[in-house]
Design an enzyme around this catalytic site. Structure first.
Site, PDB file in Angstrom:
ATOM      1  CG  ASP A 186      -2.067   0.955   1.106  1.00 51.31           C
ATOM      2  OD1 ASP A 186      -2.275   1.512   0.003  1.00 51.31           O
ATOM      3  OD2 ASP A 186      -2.760   1.183   2.114  1.00 51.31           O
ATOM      4  CG  ASN A 236      -7.441  -2.199  -6.156  1.00 48.28           C
ATOM      5  OD1 ASN A 236      -6.500  -2.951  -5.904  1.00 48.28           O
ATOM      6  ND2 ASN A 236      -7.764  -1.203  -5.357  1.00 48.28           N
TER       7      ASN A 236
HETATM    8  C1  FPP Z   1      -1.643   0.251  -3.447  1.00 48.31           C
HETATM    9  O1  FPP Z   1      -1.245   1.590  -3.524  1.00 48.31           O
HETATM   10  C2  FPP Z   1      -1.161  -0.533  -4.552  1.00 48.31           C
HETATM   11  C3  FPP Z   1      -1.941  -1.093  -5.529  1.00 48.31           C
HETATM   12  C4  FPP Z   1      -3.395  -0.944  -5.580  1.00 48.31           C
HETATM   13  C5  FPP Z   1      -1.367  -1.885  -6.618  1.00 48.31           C
HETATM   14  C6  FPP Z   1      -0.117  -2.654  -6.334  1.00 48.31           C
HETATM   15  C7  FPP Z   1       0.593  -2.795  -7.597  1.00 48.31           C
HETATM   16  C8  FPP Z   1       1.937  -2.772  -7.788  1.00 48.31           C
HETATM   17  C9  FPP Z   1       2.883  -2.735  -6.674  1.00 48.31           C
HETATM   18  C10 FPP Z   1       2.511  -2.790  -9.153  1.00 48.31           C
HETATM   19  C11 FPP Z   1       2.207  -3.935 -10.056  1.00 48.31           C
HETATM   20  C12 FPP Z   1       2.282  -5.272  -9.423  1.00 48.31           C
HETATM   21  C13 FPP Z   1       2.944  -6.342  -9.889  1.00 48.31           C
HETATM   22  C14 FPP Z   1       2.759  -7.624  -9.169  1.00 48.31           C
HETATM   23  C15 FPP Z   1       3.859  -6.316 -11.042  1.00 48.31           C
HETATM   24  P1  FPP Z   1      -2.378   2.695  -3.630  1.00 48.31           P
HETATM   25  O2  FPP Z   1      -2.520   3.063  -5.058  1.00 48.31           O
HETATM   26  O3  FPP Z   1      -3.619   2.236  -2.964  1.00 48.31           O
HETATM   27  O4  FPP Z   1      -1.706   3.849  -2.823  1.00 48.31           O
HETATM   28  P2  FPP Z   1      -2.436   5.000  -1.982  1.00 48.31           P
HETATM   29  O5  FPP Z   1      -3.217   4.324  -0.913  1.00 48.31           O
HETATM   30  O6  FPP Z   1      -1.287   5.798  -1.441  1.00 48.31           O
HETATM   31  O7  FPP Z   1      -3.283   5.766  -2.959  1.00 48.31           O
END
Ligand code: FPP
Length: 245
Positions: free
Chosen positions: A20, A68
Site C-alpha cells: 500500500d 480496485n
Molecule cells: C496500493 O497503492 C497498490 C496497488 C493498488 C497496486 C499494487 C501494484 C503494484 C505494486 C505494481 C504492479 C504489481 C505487480 C505484481 C507487477 P495505492 O494506489 O492504494 O496507494 P495510496 O493508498 O497511497 O493511494
C-alpha cells in the site's frame, strides 16, 4: 538496519503483503499515481528476491483487489499494463531464482492480454520449487468465500458430500489458496492498519506487522526487519506460554 545475518532459523513459511502507498508516494513527490505504481514494481522485485534469499517458501502479494476495479479507468489500465510488462521482464528472474508463479482471484475478470501472459508464466515456472510467488489479482476474500460456499453447497445438493463432513480441510480445498499453507506473517505498508478483504480465512493465526514505509520505498532490509520483528514474538495458537515450553 536489520540484515539477514540478524535472523534466526525461524523463518515464516508463508508471508503475505498488502502493498500500500503507491499513490501517496507519487503525490508526495508531485508525480502521477502511475509513477508510484511503476516504482511499486521495483519494490515487488526487492520483496521477491529478499524472500527467496532467506528461505521463505510462500510469498503472496495483494496486487489488485476486486474493489480496485472501481478506480479510474486509466489507473486500472496502467496497473494491467504494468503487470504484463513486469511479467515479461521478470520471467528471467523467476527462472534464475527457481521461483514458481501462482495467482489467486477471479482471473476471468482480467483483460485477455494480462490473463494470457500470466497463465504463460505460471505454466513456464510450474516445476520451480524454491519458492511459490502468488499474485492476488482481482482478488477479494469475501468473493472467494462465497465461491467456496457455492461449490460446497452444490456437492451437498448432489449428495457428493454430507454436511457433517464439512471441516477446515474441506473448506481449504475449495479456496483459491488450496495449494498454500496458512499465512504466518501479514505485512501492510503505508501506515494503514486494516485487512481490506485479504485472505480473511487464511490469516486466522497470522502475526500482523504494520510499517509506515510507503510501498515503492520498501527494500529487502525492510522485509528482513519485519521478519526480525516476527521472530521476537511468541505464537501461542490459543495455548499458554507454559504449554508451549
Ligand atoms: C496500493 O497503492 C497498490 C496497488 C493498488 C497496486 C499494487 C501494484 C503494484 C505494486 C505494481 C504492479 C504489481 C505487480 C505484481 C507487477 P495505492 O494506489 O492504494 O496507494 P495510496 O493508498 O497511497 O493511494
Amino acid at each position: 538496519m536489520i540484515d539477514k545475518e540478524h535472523l534466526n532459523s525461524n523463518i515464516p513459511e508463508h508471508v503475505a503483503i498488502i502493498m500500500d502507498g503507491n499513490g501517496r508516494w507519487a503525490k508526495k513527490k508531485g508525480l502521477f499515481r502511475a509513477v508510484g505504481h511503476e516504482n511499486g514494481t521495483k519494490a515487488v522485485k526487492q520483496a521477491v528476491e529478499g524472500s527467496a534469499e532467506i528461505g521463505i517458501k510462500y510469498l503472496t502479494l495483494y496486487a489488485f483487489s476486486t474493489e480496485n476495479w472501481n478506480r479510474p479507468k486509466l489507473e486500472v489500465e496502467t496497473l494491467m499494463k504494468l503487470l504484463v510488462s513486469a511479467l515479461k521482464k521478470e520471467i528471467k528472474t523467476l527462472q534464475k531464482n527457481n521461483i514458481r508463479l501462482n495467482a489467486i482471484g477471479n482471473l476471468e475478470a482480467l483483460p485477455e492480454k494480462a490473463r494470457k501472459e500470466l497463465l504463460e508464466v505460471i505454466e513456464n515456472t510450474k516445476t520451480n520449487d524454491r519458492m511459490t510467488l502468488t499474485l492476488a489479482l482481482s482478488y477479494g476474500s469475501r468473493e472467494e468465500l462465497i465461491k467456496t460456499i457455492q461449490e460446497i453447497s452444490n456437492k451437498v445438493k448432489n449428495n457428493v458430500l454430507s454436511p457433517h463432513l464439512i471441516n477446515e480441510a474441506v473448506i481449504n480445498k475449495h479456496l483459491y489458496t488450496k495449494n498454500l499453507p496458512d499465512v504466518d506473517l501479514l505485512i501492510r505498508t503505508s501506515g494503514e492498519q486494516r485487512i481490506s478483504n485479504f485472505l480473511l480465512w487464511q490469516i486466522a493465526y497470522a502475526e500482523l506487522y504494520f510499517t509506515e514505509i510507503l510501498w515503492p520505498d520498501f527494500k529487502k532490509s525492510d522485509l528482513f526487519e519485519a521478519i526480525y520483528n516476527y521472530q521476537q514474538r511468541e505464537r501461542r495458537f490459543g495455548k499458554t506460554s507454559e504449554q508451549l515450553s
